[in-house]
Design a protein around this motif. Structure first.
Motif, PDB file in Angstrom:
ATOM      1  N   SER A   1     -14.741  10.057  78.959  1.00 47.09           N
ATOM      2  CA  SER A   1     -15.929   9.416  79.628  1.00 47.09           C
ATOM      3  C   SER A   1     -16.029   8.005  79.191  1.00 47.09           C
ATOM      4  N   GLU A   2     -15.070   7.292  78.220  1.00 44.77           N
ATOM      5  CA  GLU A   2     -15.451   6.136  78.024  1.00 44.77           C
ATOM      6  C   GLU A   2     -16.831   5.594  77.048  1.00 44.77           C
ATOM      7  N   SER A   3     -17.260   6.891  76.586  1.00 46.77           N
ATOM      8  CA  SER A   3     -18.389   6.828  76.004  1.00 46.77           C
ATOM      9  C   SER A   3     -18.337   5.917  74.622  1.00 46.77           C
TER      10      SER A   3
ATOM     11  N   GLY B   1     -12.240  13.417  76.138  1.00 43.62           N
ATOM     12  CA  GLY B   1     -11.021  12.877  75.816  1.00 43.62           C
ATOM     13  C   GLY B   1     -10.649  11.301  75.786  1.00 43.62           C
ATOM     14  N   HIS B   2     -12.018  10.773  75.829  1.00 46.30           N
ATOM     15  CA  HIS B   2     -11.930   9.255  75.807  1.00 46.30           C
ATOM     16  C   HIS B   2     -13.401   8.814  75.245  1.00 46.30           C
ATOM     17  N   CYS B   3     -13.472   8.912  73.915  1.00 45.28           N
ATOM     18  CA  CYS B   3     -14.865   8.336  73.362  1.00 45.28           C
ATOM     19  C   CYS B   3     -14.635   7.353  72.191  1.00 45.28           C
ATOM     20  N   HIS B   4     -15.257   6.133  72.236  1.00 45.78           N
ATOM     21  CA  HIS B   4     -14.968   5.440  71.293  1.00 45.78           C
ATOM     22  C   HIS B   4     -16.244   5.482  70.225  1.00 45.78           C
ATOM     23  N   ILE B   5     -15.793   6.138  69.421  1.00 45.37           N
ATOM     24  CA  ILE B   5     -16.949   6.500  68.360  1.00 45.37           C
ATOM     25  C   ILE B   5     -17.152   5.316  67.505  1.00 45.37           C
TER      26      ILE B   5
ATOM     27  N   ILE C   1      -0.577   7.376  69.140  1.00 41.62           N
ATOM     28  CA  ILE C   1      -0.451   5.815  69.237  1.00 41.62           C
ATOM     29  C   ILE C   1      -0.743   5.542  70.736  1.00 41.62           C
ATOM     30  N   LYS C   2      -1.761   4.396  70.632  1.00 42.43           N
ATOM     31  CA  LYS C   2      -2.188   3.903  71.706  1.00 42.43           C
ATOM     32  C   LYS C   2      -1.429   2.570  72.193  1.00 42.43           C
ATOM     33  N   VAL C   3      -1.203   2.482  73.511  1.00 38.15           N
ATOM     34  CA  VAL C   3      -0.798   1.361  73.871  1.00 38.15           C
ATOM     35  C   VAL C   3      -1.317   0.743  75.304  1.00 38.15           C
TER      36      VAL C   3
ATOM     37  N   GLU D   1     -13.716  -5.142  81.411  1.00 38.17           N
ATOM     38  CA  GLU D   1     -13.068  -3.868  81.829  1.00 38.17           C
ATOM     39  C   GLU D   1     -12.470  -3.227  80.357  1.00 38.17           C
ATOM     40  N   PRO D   2     -13.376  -2.023  80.058  1.00 31.99           N
ATOM     41  CA  PRO D   2     -12.550  -1.290  78.746  1.00 31.99           C
ATOM     42  C   PRO D   2     -11.196  -0.717  79.083  1.00 31.99           C
TER      43      PRO D   2
HETATM   44 ZN   LIG Z   1     -11.443   3.000  76.384  1.00 33.19          ZN
END
Ligand SMILES: [Zn+2]
Length: 452
Positions: free
Chosen positions: A320-322, A65-69, A187-189, A451-452
């Motif tokens: 995972s913040e991958s 649910g959290h992957c920065h492709i 939408i991300k804030v 920090e991400p």
């Molecule tokens: Zn992130």
């Protein structure tokens, strides 16, 4: 039409139920039936292909649910913001998407991307132009000018890296509408962020309640949900009450924040993997001991409140913040489940549910993916081992026998090794060379811990 009967497997269906020895029938891109019904139906069909998976587990493909492709594993925001080119970033993201799929991840949410590549990548995969997991995507993350996840790299106006600064009600509404026109799923804030030298310390809430209500209303009017990067009790309360649909991190909750969260049943995605990787393995890459202790404390301090939220019915989702150097593609997508088991005391089956059935919400595909049930898309893993007793087997590439995406077998042959294109990484002179280092003292740690 593809007709495959998977036999002799132990099926984990993603709902939290115990594994069952049963068959699974795939017709076309969907699961048609399971158990005795699957065998009966298969017996009536000509030309059914039988896949005997004795000794293996059949389960839903993982959803991250959290992957920065689009990030391509940067060491720092400087690298990500100032050393990337649009076309090359998109081409590289396509390769990384295939790698993620080959590691057993059949769906990702990418909440914010450089150059808003997530939208293009999702469309290219859906159109069959490239191979990758299903994607739900945001566009640019929304910042206010005071800050977010990149300190003073955030400009007073305009786009930088994966984010865009919005000033006031009119700009918020216009940007939300622009992104929705472009085709975002979310939408991300960035609701909180580090503001260097701010007297409060830690992450500061950078959006007012009124602004949070504005962004949620503008998105919801057009049927698009909103998620927020959010650390700290006050910000969590404001986000949930503003109608936000998903809270990322949700660390540092107090009792009031927990009450509000439970009342609204707003799903939470803690994204511990980045912190856990640094806490557990950071010493091997030169991370500072105090920073490692800080990250370990953030996990430990948050675990109890998140467990209470989970027990009260708040959905917990795995991300995972991958995509950073600390969380490279393909290696750590299972890791959040391991942290949920170890730190929150979830059972492996509960953790798997967070990464499959519950995470279908992040895909905006609830009831369509994340379960081995009739009618769901046939996104499946065949794993040599029993994740119901040990989720870390899901991080072992040698045990991943097959990945099916929409009923089709994914080629798991790894790509040839790659290099970095010229100018792609930040290069440094190395660590600071004081006279003490010259005389033999250890150099200061080289890792940037933005920090991400
Ligand atoms: Zn992130």
């Amino acid at each position: 039409m593809n007709a495959t009967l998977i036999t002799n497997g132990s099926v984990i269906d993603g709902t939290g139920a115990a594994p069952r020895a049963e068959s699974v029938l795939i017709l076309g891109d969907k699961i048609a039936a399971t158990g005795a019904a699957a065998e009966a139906q298969a017996a009536q069909l000509p030309g059914v292909h039988t896949m005997d998976v004795a000794g293996c587990t059949v389960m839903p493909g993982l959803i991250d649910g959290h992957c920065h492709i689009s990030f391509d594993e940067p060491n720092s925001n400087d690298e990500l913001f100032f050393h990337r080119r649009h076309g090359l970033a998109a081409i590289t993201a396509a390769r990384n998407a295939r790698r993620v799929l080959q590691s057993g991840v059949t769906g990702i949410m990418d909440a914010d991307s450089i150059f808003e590549i997530g939208v293009d990548l999702r469309d290219a995969i859906e159109a069959g132009i490239i191979t990758g997991p299903r994607i739900s995507t945001g566009g640019y993350a929304l910042w206010t000018s005071v800050g977010g996840t990149a300190g003073r790299l955030i400009p007073d106006r305009g786009v930088m890296g994966y984010g865009k600064v919005v000033a006031g009600r009119d700009e918020i509404i216009a940007e939300v509408r622009r992104q929705i026109k472009g085709g975002v799923d979310w939408i991300k804030v960035h609701v909180t962020g580090l503001v260097p030298r701010h007297p409060l310390g830690g992450e500061v809430q950078s959006w007012s309640r009124e602004e949070l209500r504005t962004v949620c209303a503008a998105a919801h009017e057009l049927g698009i949900p909103v998620l927020g990067h959010c650390r700290g009790a006050g910000a969590i309360v404001d986000c949930v009450e503003a109608g936000m649909d998903l809270i990322l991190h949700a660390t540092l909750m107090d009792d009031r924040a927990l009450d509000v969260l439970v009342k609204h049943r707003t799903p939470v995605m803690p994204v511990f993997t980045f912190l856990a990787n640094l806490a557990d393995y950071g010493a091997r890459i030169g991370a500072d001991d105090t920073v490692r202790a800080m990250f370990r404390r953030e996990i430990a301090d948050s675990a109890q409140m998140l467990r209470r939220a989970y027990d009260a019915g708040v959905p917990l989702l795995c991300g995972s913040e991958s995509g950073f150097s600390i969380t490279p593609y393909g290696d750590w997508h299972y890791r959040e489940m391991e942290v949920f088991v170890r730190e929150l005391g979830l059972t492996p089956l509960q953790a798997i549910q967070c990464s499959t059935q519950a995470n279908a919400f992040a895909m905006r595909m609830a009831g369509k993916v994340g379960e081995v049930l009739p009618g769901r898309l046939a996104d499946l893993l065949i794993v040599d081992g029993n994740p119901a007793t040990d989720v870390t087997v899901l991080g072992d590439a040698a045990r991943l026998k097959q990945v099916l995406l929409g009923g089709r077998s994914v080629d798991l042959t790894p790509d040839a090794p790659r290099r970095d294109p010229p100018g792609w990484r930040v290069s440094t002179y190395g660590a600071r060379l004081g006279k003490d280092v010259a005389a033999g003292a250890p150099p200061p740690p080289p890792v940037d811990l933005t920090e991400p």
